[in-house]
Design an enzyme around this catalytic site. Structure first.
Site, PDB file in Angstrom:
ATOM      1  N   ASP A   5       0.866  -1.167   0.000  1.00 17.00           N
ATOM      2  CA  ASP A   5       0.000   0.000   0.000  1.00 17.00           C
ATOM      3  C   ASP A   5       0.913   1.231   0.000  1.00 17.00           C
ATOM      4  O   ASP A   5       2.074   1.166   0.405  1.00 17.00           O
ATOM      5  CB  ASP A   5      -0.925  -0.012   1.205  1.00 17.00           C
ATOM      6  CG  ASP A   5      -2.190   0.804   0.982  1.00 17.00           C
ATOM      7  OD1 ASP A   5      -2.224   1.609   0.038  1.00 17.00           O
ATOM      8  OD2 ASP A   5      -3.142   0.647   1.765  1.00 17.00           O
ATOM      9  N   GLU A  53     -17.657  10.057   4.493  1.00 19.13           N
ATOM     10  CA  GLU A  53     -17.119   8.707   4.679  1.00 19.13           C
ATOM     11  C   GLU A  53     -16.151   8.420   3.535  1.00 19.13           C
ATOM     12  O   GLU A  53     -16.467   8.614   2.366  1.00 19.13           O
ATOM     13  CB  GLU A  53     -18.241   7.654   4.729  1.00 19.13           C
ATOM     14  CG  GLU A  53     -19.119   7.555   3.506  1.00 19.13           C
ATOM     15  CD  GLU A  53     -20.033   6.338   3.539  1.00 19.13           C
ATOM     16  OE1 GLU A  53     -19.842   5.438   4.381  1.00 19.13           O
ATOM     17  OE2 GLU A  53     -20.944   6.284   2.692  1.00 19.13           O
TER      18      GLU A  53
END
Length: 871
Positions: free
Chosen positions: A266, A615
């Site tokens: 990542d 979100e």
């Protein structure tokens, strides 16, 4: 100083270069792995180190073009201009349709291949132009508070794994030697928030939960779908950062599962090992640990430390060669250097967002919609009904596109879809509320007028140069300023960057009071510079941002509802992704507007929920109910609850359409609304899909891929990864709506669940079938779900999904649906994380929802003996 592997005989190198005038290495008799190994052997150590970082530079002497490995395709090819934008991943999961996921993956990789081909074989491929697609996200959505749960396929490991198989196979295509693109399931493993601590948190998960919940989808992605890449996560597992965890990356992934591809970190996860995990004192040692464990590629630049790591003896150059061979084998298989055997060479830019792809986006949106409540004949809406549309999500682009998205060419919002379906004269509209207190939303068309006052919206003057000199290339009316121009031109005939826009008109406050006006630019992951912006009210400059990316808000007070001149100037000289003109308006004024439009309507449709502004991934937000992209309260925000209560007081039928990336506790709506529809973030044609469902043109058949809890208090601590008390498998309370739940405009019945044998030897497969009948009056889709209840065991889930199939049945039609339950579906996991088929009495249930939640039928069988299963 001697650089191991860097010394090549001059004659050998000259012969190599002469034989490879246009490609780095070709040998028809060699496979991609052999070609890659031969190529890597000619690289110097500094060249090798550079190629192990995601933005891999060119090596001209070896005829290697630059290649950036970072590309996204979560629900459409992302961040590189126009693309087909499908429903967000959680919406795709609500379809429970593996074939749909396969076809979505195929479109994603086709459009990515079109961009790749446009750059050209043998040429550099910048970020988002490559064929290494960093999707799907198959982390388990264990807690609805996680803001990135919208990117996943929900809370169940089996459903997630099966949908991942479909998507990955769609991405990669049918020819392993020549993949259309490479899928990268992420984030391996046990990664699902909180966002605020994601760069350094350590997960202490039990062996049982790891094996029973967090690993199965990844195993399916590798063993069954043969994904050619995997992304390792930010977090640590039992004290070891995942990207340096040999037990996961070498033993489990490569040895146990037979993975042959490459592992990418990542982004900045290797640096995190040094800066946040304190795993090693510097990036040289962190990089060495990650590389030795099996992380082949660094998304970031921490692997620059490998040069020092080799010199200091932390890692061998041979380890670099192993990783590089995996990476360059993938590039050969892409056909990066051309050649006559490229089956995808004909894919061009004309295959991006085609009419067929747009139709498919509509179909995906239709399949994703879940009908949660329908009483008093509220739905379908009556033909000719006058409909009041209210709510902050009725007419916004961001709640169509979600996150990790491409640019929709012709997006259709719910308001537009309802106007097209029912007729504009039948639809009235008021925004009514913001998403949440302190969160600006796009100023609606009802508050904007062209300079002459004749039309809703503002007059936009578009210039083909980054100034306002001369005549504009285009003049048009924009209903609202809510645009996504990520790597895309504002209009045909204009450049992607290097243009300017001036909007003029009037702002109509709905009431007296305090207002906040804001100019919002979406987060850009690769911006070198930002666009200067100015906002004028009554010719007074109230926002002046010179491209420094500072706060772009102005607080104003209006004494009345008189119109005020408004002007916005945008110099699109940087890499910003578009613009939204937003506001926070007085609550009383917005609620009064909503009451006004409801007064003359026959029915009310309220578009409420969440948005990607509240979100998502590491957001800069801290308001009541939301923090850093996660939620602290799963209820519908107070401003929207007030709106629902106000419009319901009219006594008119109320239809609530939830648009969100996760479960929302709609307790008031369940008790008082006439109908509830979950539409998620539905993609570019979401407005049409919602309109078709509300009108009854399409019979909804989606099912929830997550549990809707009643309250945040139902949930265990967010930071805990223990599964007890979480998801339908281990939650012992009463949910608001259950995983797998969904209604239809017709009715389905179940009978005659047959099993192949009343007694099964452990290690064998069980054949089962059930008869499903549409005994209603209209055709529709049913999602047939099969759940297994194992013998009583403290660790066993309440129910476990072990099979599903979405089928279409005409009115009165019956169909027998077969299922094969393999030993893995029939297995259990013990406290030590060992999976086996155990002896005992089992109950099988087949129906349209979980046992006890809907129509279904059960049967029992016995397993004798015990069979251990491989990891």
């Amino acid at each position: 100083m001697k650089l191991v592997g860097a010394i090549v005989k001059k004659s050998t190198l000259l012969a190599f270069v002469a034989a490879a005038a246009t490609v780095p290495f070709t040998a028809a008799s060699q496979d991609a792995q052999s070609q890659a190994a031969a190529l890597v052997a000619h690289m110097t150590l500094p060249e090798k180190v550079a190629q192990l970082q995601s933005n891999a530079p060119a090596i001209p002497r070896l005829h290697i073009a630059a290649y950036d490995w970072w590309n996204e395709g979560l629900h459409g090819h992302a961040r590189d201009g126009d693309a087909t934008v499908f429903p967000q991943a959680i919406g795709l999961a609500a379809s429970w349709d593996t074939g749909l996921l396969h076809d979505v993956g195929s479109v994603v990789s086709t459009e990515a291949r079109a961009r790749f081909n446009a750059a050209g074989a043998g040429h550099s491929h910048a970020r988002y132009e490559g064929l290494s697609i960093w999707s799907p996200n198959i982390n388990i959505f264990r807690d609805p508070r996680w803001g990135r749960g919208q990117e996943t396929y929900g809370e169940d490991p089996y459903l997630t794994g099966q949908l991942a198989i479909g998507f990955i196979r769609g991405i990669q295509g049918d020819d392993p030697a020549h993949p259309r693109a490479i899928a990268t399931p992420k984030h391996f493993v046990v990664h699902s928030g909180p966002e605020s601590g994601r760069h350094g948190f350590d997960v202490d998960v039990s062996p049982h939960d790891l094996e029973a919940t967090y690993l199965p989808a990844f195993r399916a992605a590798i063993v069954d779908a043969h994904a050619d890449s995997v992304m390792c996560a930010y977090n640590a597992l039992h004290g070891t950062p995942v990207c340096a965890d040999d037990a996961l990356l070498s033993t489990r992934l490569r040895h146990d599962w037979g993975f042959k591809g490459y592992v990418v970190s990542d982004c900045d996860a290797i640096d995190d090992m040094t800066e946040f995990h304190y795993f090693k004192p510097d990036n040289a040692q962190s990089s060495a640990a990650a590389l030795k464990a099996g992380t082949d590629l660094d998304c970031g630049d921490a692997y620059a430390g490998l040069l020092d790591a080799v010199h200091q003896g932390y890692v061998t150059e041979k380890a670099l060669d192993t990783a590089l061979t995996r990476l360059f084998a993938a590039r050969y298989r892409f056909g990066e250097w051309g050649g006559g055997n490229d089956p995808y060479a004909s894919i061009g830019l004309d295959q991006i967002d085609t009419a067929a792809h747009r139709q498919f986006a509509l179909q995906a949106a239709l399949e994703s919609i879940v009908l949660l409540k329908n009483e008093h004949g509220a739905l379908p809406l009556s033909a000719g009904a006058r409909v009041a549309v209210v709510g902050p999500n009725a007419d916004t682009l961001e709640t169509l596109e979600a996150n990790y998205h491409g640019t929709a060419r012709a997006p259709v919002t719910p308001l537009q879809g309802l106007r097209q379906r029912f007729g504009a004269q039948q639809i009235s509209y008021a925004q009514g509320a913001p998403i949440a207190g302190g969160v600006p939303v796009p100023i609606p068309e009802t508050a904007l007028r062209t300079p002459d006052g004749s039309q809703p919206g503002l007059t936009g003057e578009y210039f083909a140069t980054p100034d306002f000199n001369g005549k504009p290339a285009l003049v048009r009316t924009d209903r609202r300023i809510d645009f996504d121009w990520d790597h895309a031109a504002p209009a045909d005939g204009l450049p992607v960057s290097g243009d300017a826009v001036r909007w003029r008109g009037e702002l109509l406050p709905p009431g007296a009071g305090d207002y906040t006006l804001a100019l919002h630019v979406d987060r850009c992951f690769d911006c070198a510079s930002h666009d200067p912006l100015r906002l004028y009210i009554d010719d007074r400059l109230v926002v002046d941002d010179n491209g420094s990316d500072t706060s772009m808000q102005a607080k104003l007070h209006f004494d009345d509802t008189h119109p005020h001149a408004i002007r916005i100037e945008l110099l699109h000289s940087g890499q910003d992704q578009g613009l939204r003109l937003q506001w926070l308006a007085p609550a009383a004024a917005q609620l009064a507007e909503a009451e006004s439009v409801v007064r003359h309507a026959d029915a009310v449709v309220a578009f409420v929920g969440l948005s990607p502004d509240v979100e998502g991934e590491e957001l800069k937000i801290d308001v009541p109910g939301f923090n850093g992209g996660d939620r602290t309260d799963i209820g519908l925000p107070a401003a929207q609850r007030d709106l629902l209560e106000r419009v319901a007081a009219s006594g008119k039928p109320l239809v609530v359409v939830l648009m969100s990336g996760s479960a929302v506790a709609l307790n008031w709506a369940k008790a008082h609304a006439d109908a509830i529809v979950a539409a998620w973030y539905p993609g570019e044609d979401g407005g049409d899909a919602i309109a078709q469902v509300l009108a009854g043109d399409y019979n909804p058949g989606g099912r929830l891929p997550v549990t809707f809890y009643q309250s945040t208090s139902d949930l265990p601590p967010f930071v805990s990864y223990a599964t007890q008390g979480r998801t339908y498998r281990y939650f012992k309370g009463t949910p608001l709506y259950s995983f797998g739940f969904g209604l239809s405009y017709t009715h389905f019945s179940y009978s005659d669940l047959q099993v192949s044998a009343p007694q099964l030897q452990a290690g064998g497969a069980l054949q089962a079938s059930v008869l499903v009948r549409n005994d209603g009056k209209r055709a529709g889709d049913e999602v047939v779900q099969v759940y297994l209840d194992a013998p009583d065991d403290a660790l066993a889930p309440r129910h476990a999904l072990v099979g599903f199939r979405r089928v279409h049945l005409a009115a009165g039609e019956s169909l027998r649906i077969p299922f094969t339950l393999t030993p893995r579906e029939l297995s259990e996991v013990d406290a030590a994380g060992r999976r086996a088929v155990e002896a005992g009495h089992y109950r099988l249930f087949a129906g349209g929802a979980q046992p006890g939640d809907g129509e279904g039928v059960a049967n029992t069988f016995v397993i004798v003996g015990r069979q251990a299963l491989p990891r």
